[in-house]
Design a protein around this motif. Structure first.
Motif, short mmCIF file in Angstrom:
data_model
loop_
_atom_site.label_atom_id
_atom_site.label_comp_id
_atom_site.label_asym_id
_atom_site.label_seq_id
_atom_site.Cartn_x
_atom_site.Cartn_y
_atom_site.Cartn_z
N UNK A 241 -5.28 31.30 -12.10
CA UNK A 241 -4.20 32.11 -12.25
C UNK A 241 -3.52 31.88 -13.40
N UNK A 242 -3.18 33.10 -14.22
CA UNK A 242 -2.48 33.08 -15.32
C UNK A 242 -1.08 33.42 -15.36
N UNK A 243 -0.24 32.76 -15.86
CA UNK A 243 1.24 32.90 -15.59
C UNK A 243 1.90 32.00 -16.40
N UNK A 244 3.27 32.06 -16.26
CA UNK A 244 4.31 31.27 -17.21
C UNK A 244 4.44 29.91 -16.42
N UNK A 245 5.03 28.95 -17.11
CA UNK A 245 5.47 27.59 -16.76
C UNK A 245 6.41 27.90 -15.43
N UNK A 246 5.90 27.32 -14.38
CA UNK A 246 6.61 27.24 -13.14
C UNK A 246 6.43 28.53 -12.46
N UNK A 247 7.41 28.66 -11.30
CA UNK A 247 7.12 29.81 -10.67
C UNK A 247 6.61 29.65 -9.03
N UNK A 248 6.32 30.62 -8.28
CA UNK A 248 5.88 30.31 -7.01
C UNK A 248 4.72 29.70 -7.01
N UNK A 249 4.47 28.94 -5.99
CA UNK A 249 3.17 28.60 -5.73
C UNK A 249 2.12 29.03 -4.47
N UNK A 250 2.53 30.30 -3.97
CA UNK A 250 2.14 30.61 -2.86
C UNK A 250 0.85 31.12 -3.10
N UNK A 251 0.57 31.49 -4.04
CA UNK A 251 -1.03 32.03 -4.50
C UNK A 251 -1.86 30.85 -4.25
N UNK A 252 -1.75 30.02 -5.21
CA UNK A 252 -2.56 28.82 -5.22
C UNK A 252 -2.34 27.97 -4.19
N UNK A 253 -1.30 27.66 -3.46
CA UNK A 253 -1.58 26.94 -1.96
C UNK A 253 -2.31 27.71 -0.98
N UNK A 254 -2.05 29.12 -0.98
CA UNK A 254 -2.95 29.69 -0.05
C UNK A 254 -4.47 29.50 -0.43
#
Length: 245
Positions: free
Chosen positions: A129-142
């Motif tokens: 997952x390419x993103x910024x520092x922090x943010x929602x964890x929903x995609x990774x957790x799922x």
């Protein structure tokens, strides 16, 4: 000089394109971002590891993720499955990395992305997952709950701007009647920056937001003063702003 009636709370690059499209429809707007986006230099250290890894899928969460990832990884992206939350980021990423990028086409959010068949059966797969520092964890957790091994490549970071909220309020409260906000973080900084007496103006405004998550973060506005577009794309926002006009 015509005063703006719409306030676009989003990064300057995204706001300018939308602002021009609104102007062509006779809608005058102002824009402001309460966040500066800067590179996360620590991301460069992980590049050799991630370039050598076999990925079953790579997800870009935003255009900023695409921009900053391509600063370090400008070409030769691997032949794998690529995904984005919405069509704007998907098209932008496809041009940048020269690979097809898929996304949900009805509701543009993490929840809908996770309903795509390719993200349902991921047991023992490797995902980035390419993103910024922090943010929602929903995609990774799922994805992890579905059996995948998930890694983050956090290529940028957000910094809150120091602003004079009273001065901004003075500029906006006499003409702005509609507020567009597509980021929960931007919304939080916006509300925190304004003085207490801004509440009456904020309650009078009509709000345009992508969906229920951000709508639920507006603590003082009734449901009939909030429009949920289902997407953060320019076309969805324009449709909401021009409806009934």
């Amino acid at each position: 000089m015509t005063q703006p009636s719409v306030l676009l709370i989003r990064p300057r690059e995204q706001a300018l394109t939308l602002q021009q499209q609104l102007l062509e429809r006779g809608i005058y707007s102002d824009h402001y971002s309460f966040i500066d986006i800067v590179a996360n230099d620590a991301a460069a250290e992980l590049l050799p590891v991630y370039q050598g890894q076999h990925w079953h899928g790579i997800i870009f969460v935003s255009r900023n993720a695409v921009d900053y990832a391509c600063q370090w990884w400008p070409q030769d992206w691997p032949a794998t499955q690529y995904f984005a939350v919405g069509p704007g980021t998907a098209c932008y990423a496809a041009k940048a990395i020269q690979q097809p990028v898929s996304c949900p086409w009805q509701q543009h959010n993490s929840e809908t992305l996770l309903t795509l068949p390719e993200l349902k059966w991921v047991n023992q797969q490797q995902w980035l997952i390419v993103r910024g520092l922090g943010g929602r964890e929903l995609i990774a957790d799922t994805l992890r709950a579905r059996g995948a091994e998930v890694h983050y490549w956090q290529v940028y970071q957000r910094r809150q701007k120091t602003v004079d909220g009273a001065q901004l309020l003075q500029a906006w409260q006499n003409s702005i009647t509609q507020i567009v906000v597509t980021s929960a973080e931007q919304l939080g900084y916006f509300l925190a920056s304004l003085p207490q007496h801004a509440l009456s103006w904020l309650q009078r405004c009509h709000w345009i937001v992508p969906g229920e998550r951000i709508a639920g973060l507006i603590p003082f506005s009734s449901g009939d003063r909030i429009t949920m577009t289902g997407s953060a794309t320019d076309s969805a926002i324009i449709q909401a702003l021009t409806k009934g006009s």
